[in-house]
Design a protein around this motif. Structure first.
Motif, PDB file in Angstrom:
ATOM      1  N   LEU A 221      12.258  45.154  69.622  1.00  0.00           N
ATOM      2  CA  LEU A 221      11.520  45.720  68.488  1.00  0.00           C
ATOM      3  C   LEU A 221      12.408  46.635  67.656  1.00  0.00           C
ATOM      4  N   VAL A 222      13.124  47.544  68.295  1.00  0.00           N
ATOM      5  CA  VAL A 222      13.940  48.470  67.509  1.00  0.00           C
ATOM      6  C   VAL A 222      15.088  47.739  66.809  1.00  0.00           C
ATOM      7  N   LYS A 223      15.606  46.676  67.422  1.00  0.00           N
ATOM      8  CA  LYS A 223      16.657  45.887  66.766  1.00  0.00           C
ATOM      9  C   LYS A 223      16.111  45.157  65.544  1.00  0.00           C
ATOM     10  N   SER A 224      14.839  44.777  65.612  1.00  0.00           N
ATOM     11  CA  SER A 224      14.238  44.079  64.465  1.00  0.00           C
ATOM     12  C   SER A 224      14.075  45.004  63.266  1.00  0.00           C
ATOM     13  N   TRP A 225      14.142  46.314  63.498  1.00  0.00           N
ATOM     14  CA  TRP A 225      14.017  47.279  62.405  1.00  0.00           C
ATOM     15  C   TRP A 225      15.367  47.651  61.796  1.00  0.00           C
ATOM     16  N   GLU A 226      16.442  47.140  62.365  1.00  0.00           N
ATOM     17  CA  GLU A 226      17.776  47.491  61.862  1.00  0.00           C
ATOM     18  C   GLU A 226      17.872  47.153  60.367  1.00  0.00           C
ATOM     19  N   GLY A 227      18.373  48.094  59.591  1.00  0.00           N
ATOM     20  CA  GLY A 227      18.522  47.885  58.151  1.00  0.00           C
ATOM     21  C   GLY A 227      17.393  48.483  57.322  1.00  0.00           C
ATOM     22  N   LYS A 228      16.275  48.836  57.957  1.00  0.00           N
ATOM     23  CA  LYS A 228      15.221  49.519  57.191  1.00  0.00           C
ATOM     24  C   LYS A 228      15.771  50.859  56.712  1.00  0.00           C
ATOM     25  N   LYS A 229      15.503  51.219  55.465  1.00  0.00           N
ATOM     26  CA  LYS A 229      16.149  52.416  54.907  1.00  0.00           C
ATOM     27  C   LYS A 229      15.292  53.080  53.846  1.00  0.00           C
ATOM     28  N   GLU A 230      15.690  54.295  53.514  1.00  0.00           N
ATOM     29  CA  GLU A 230      14.942  55.073  52.544  1.00  0.00           C
ATOM     30  C   GLU A 230      15.144  54.558  51.113  1.00  0.00           C
TER      31      GLU A 230
ATOM     32  N   SER B 253      31.306  50.010  82.822  1.00  0.00           N
ATOM     33  CA  SER B 253      32.720  49.949  83.183  1.00  0.00           C
ATOM     34  C   SER B 253      33.616  50.301  82.008  1.00  0.00           C
ATOM     35  N   ALA B 254      33.168  49.979  80.793  1.00  0.00           N
ATOM     36  CA  ALA B 254      33.954  50.299  79.595  1.00  0.00           C
ATOM     37  C   ALA B 254      33.705  51.723  79.126  1.00  0.00           C
ATOM     38  N   GLY B 255      32.641  52.343  79.629  1.00  0.00           N
ATOM     39  CA  GLY B 255      32.410  53.755  79.350  1.00  0.00           C
ATOM     40  C   GLY B 255      31.703  54.075  78.049  1.00  0.00           C
ATOM     41  N   TYR B 256      30.884  53.153  77.534  1.00  0.00           N
ATOM     42  CA  TYR B 256      30.182  53.464  76.286  1.00  0.00           C
ATOM     43  C   TYR B 256      28.823  52.775  76.239  1.00  0.00           C
ATOM     44  N   MET B 257      28.001  53.192  75.245  1.00  0.00           N
ATOM     45  CA  MET B 257      26.697  52.575  75.023  1.00  0.00           C
ATOM     46  C   MET B 257      26.479  52.384  73.522  1.00  0.00           C
ATOM     47  N   VAL B 258      25.550  51.510  73.188  1.00  0.00           N
ATOM     48  CA  VAL B 258      25.169  51.277  71.794  1.00  0.00           C
ATOM     49  C   VAL B 258      23.729  51.756  71.620  1.00  0.00           C
ATOM     50  N   VAL B 259      23.497  52.543  70.578  1.00  0.00           N
ATOM     51  CA  VAL B 259      22.193  53.148  70.336  1.00  0.00           C
ATOM     52  C   VAL B 259      21.695  52.754  68.951  1.00  0.00           C
ATOM     53  N   MET B 260      20.410  52.386  68.837  1.00  0.00           N
ATOM     54  CA  MET B 260      19.784  52.114  67.546  1.00  0.00           C
ATOM     55  C   MET B 260      18.962  53.344  67.167  1.00  0.00           C
ATOM     56  N   GLU B 261      19.231  53.862  65.960  1.00  0.00           N
ATOM     57  CA  GLU B 261      18.626  55.140  65.576  1.00  0.00           C
ATOM     58  C   GLU B 261      17.938  55.060  64.217  1.00  0.00           C
ATOM     59  N   GLY B 262      16.716  55.564  64.164  1.00  0.00           N
ATOM     60  CA  GLY B 262      16.057  55.755  62.886  1.00  0.00           C
ATOM     61  C   GLY B 262      16.598  57.010  62.219  1.00  0.00           C
ATOM     62  N   ASN B 263      16.624  57.013  60.889  1.00  0.00           N
ATOM     63  CA  ASN B 263      17.102  58.164  60.115  1.00  0.00           C
ATOM     64  C   ASN B 263      18.579  58.482  60.375  1.00  0.00           C
ATOM     65  N   TYR B 264      19.354  57.463  60.727  1.00  0.00           N
ATOM     66  CA  TYR B 264      20.807  57.596  60.837  1.00  0.00           C
ATOM     67  C   TYR B 264      21.373  57.273  59.456  1.00  0.00           C
TER      68      TYR B 264
END
Length: 506
Positions: free
Chosen positions: A192-201, A310-321
């Motif tokens: 669901l949050v990935k489907s909102w990617e690109g929504k913007k003000e 193992s690679a030491g990172y994560m990917v986060v989807m954020e509103g209002n970024y």
């Protein structure tokens, strides 16, 4: 990860559930722990208090100080010890070594649970599979007593007592029946949050997220969301409302009150170093100075969608970024992390992302690091066929792996300096050679990494000539030993992997 819960029983239940055990399996383990130690991690086998003339507390202190040696601790003359009453000499030796590796007291609750998981996910994996497949609490309890604990008394009466304890924990901590009828899936949150990617003000599309939140009660603090307000917390809360996940996901339109709600729900993790799962929320504090555990006022929140431990990172989807729904890549245990919200999902399965064209170079580089695009010529072919410039991606890979490493403020690092924070690699050492243990010095400026190999994320740059401690543990990459070492840089104690090629015994 930090343990969550107000009582030791609640913390153990949450720990076991967090490792993926079924309610039946977790209850089976807990009933046996109750029978073995009464949930006392410092418990010396009761008959040995009198034999050795020592209390539980005194015993722990003497083991920790070295007055009771490793050989004495593991011997049968000292009986069983700890939550699970580890008794057999090889298992007690394993517990002792694990405590030293974790720099923890032998009576530490969190350390013992960590060792319990090492056993269940390692040499006792068959037991873990069996209890997770058990259909009844008694079946799981019986498996633990006969296959894992293996006490002298395995009579039907002993089994029944432990099964009774296990059933009590199941009845107390297992999800309510009405909650069981509702499936709470991590995958649906991620999708669901990935489907909102690109929504913007700028085009007004972000308003649909706020409309979702405002369309359905409840409204914490009796407040609906306004279009002009910061909407990162609203994005997380809109996910919960859209999916009907409010029973497991705290909702709020303020980051501060979102943390308070998560605490009340029992799903807040106050630990920068926690390794999240997709579907968890991450809270940030942009004023974090990187010293100690971050307990400042939260400024922002996002939903974790990918984790590469193992690679030491994560990917986060954020509103209002930057006024839109966007992805952020951030290091595990990195600066600015305030903490995590960990909803109690009933289905923890999340599909791995597929190789795709059209992603940013930053995202592709991190996928390369995680191994998604293969190695060597196969990697180059896959990237080229997907339309990416191989050299550009590789340059970004190097920048990501080494660019985020902490650089020392001084080339001379006194190892007796006070420690204000600890940072530990998320990967564990898999091999041991006691003859390698000792104090080493770096023969050049040397990166400490999250695991063995130059393709692993760098945690810190250790100056040339710095003393480091090595306790005999290591991993191997391309035929080279990478020592699992410990060093303090600018007040932060780092534990991770460095190439043995640049370490010399002092």
């Amino acid at each position: 990860m930090a343990l969550v819960g107000n009582t030791i029983q609640e913390r153990i239940w949450n720990f076991l559930k967090g490792k993926g055990l079924t309610d039946i399996a977790a209850a089976g383990v807990m009933g046996n722990i109750q029978a073995e130690s009464g949930f006392n991690p410092k418990n010396l086998q009761n008959s040995y208090n009198k034999k050795l003339g020592i209390t539980d507390e005194e015993y722990v202190n003497r083991v920790d100080s070295g007055e009771i040696t490793r050989e004495q601790f593991k011997s049968s003359a000292h009986g069983g010890f700890g939550l699970c009453q580890w008794t057999y000499h090889t298992r007690k030796a394993g517990l002792y070594d694990y405590a030293k590796k974790q720099n923890a007291s032998i009576g530490n609750e969190e350390m013992q649970l960590g060792f319990l998981w090492v056993e269940l996910s390692g040499g006792y994996k068959g037991v873990l599979n069996a209890i997770n497949a058990a259909k009844t609490v008694k079946e799981a309890s019986d498996i633990i007593i006969t296959k894992f604990e293996r006490p002298a008394d395995q009579s039907n009466a002993a089994k029944n007592t432990r099964a009774k304890y296990s059933q009590e924990h199941f009845d107390k901590y297992s999800k309510k029946q009405e909650d069981k009828n509702m499936a709470y899936e991590r995958q649906k949150v991620v999708d669901l949050v990935k489907s909102w990617e690109g929504k913007k003000e700028s085009d007004g599309s972000y308003k649909s997220i706020i409309d979702i939140y405002n369309s359905t009660a409840p409204f914490p603090r009796s407040t609906k969301m306004q279009y002009s307000w910061a909407w990162c917390a609203c994005t997380w809360s809109a996910i919960a409302k859209k999916l009907g996940y409010v029973p497991i996901m705290p909702i709020e339109i303020s980051c501060y009150y979102l943390i308070e709600a998560a605490k009340k729900m029992g799903v807040w993790v106050e630990n920068d170093a926690y390794v999240p799962k997709p579907g968890d929320a991450i809270l940030y504090d942009w004023q974090d100075n990187g010293v100690g555990d971050n307990t400042g006022t939260p400024d922002h929140v996002g939903t974790v969608i990918e984790v590469y431990e193992s690679a030491g990172y994560m990917v986060v989807m954020e509103g209002n970024y930057s006024n839109s729904v966007k992805r952020r890549t951030i290091s595990l245990n990195g600066k600015f992390i305030r903490g995590f919200i960990t909803p109690k999902y009933t289905n923890n399965t999340v599909s791995a992302p597929k190789q795709e064209s059209g992603k940013s170079i930053d995202v592709i580089a991190r996928e390369v690091i995680s191994g998604k695009w293969g190695n060597g010529p196969a990697r180059k072919t896959a990237l080229t066929n997907a339309g990416y410039d191989y050299d550009t991606v590789q340059n970004k890979v190097t920048e990501i792996l080494n660019g985020g490493a902490v650089k020392p403020t001084n080339p001379v690092q006194n190892q007796s300096q006070p420690i204000t924070k600890k940072v530990t690699a998320t990967c564990a050492a898999k091999k041991k050679d006691a003859s390698l243990a000792g104090t080493y010095k770096t023969t050049n400026n040397l990166y400490m990494r999250n695991d063995a190999g130059k393709n692993m994320k760098a945690l810190v740059l250790i100056p040339k000539g710095t003393e480091v401690q090595m306790y005999g543990y290591y991993n191997v990459s391309n035929g080279v030993k990478w020592y699992y070492i410990q060093v303090t840089i600018d007040g932060v104690q780092y534990t991770g992997f460095s190439s043995s090629e640049y370490l010399q015994k002092a």
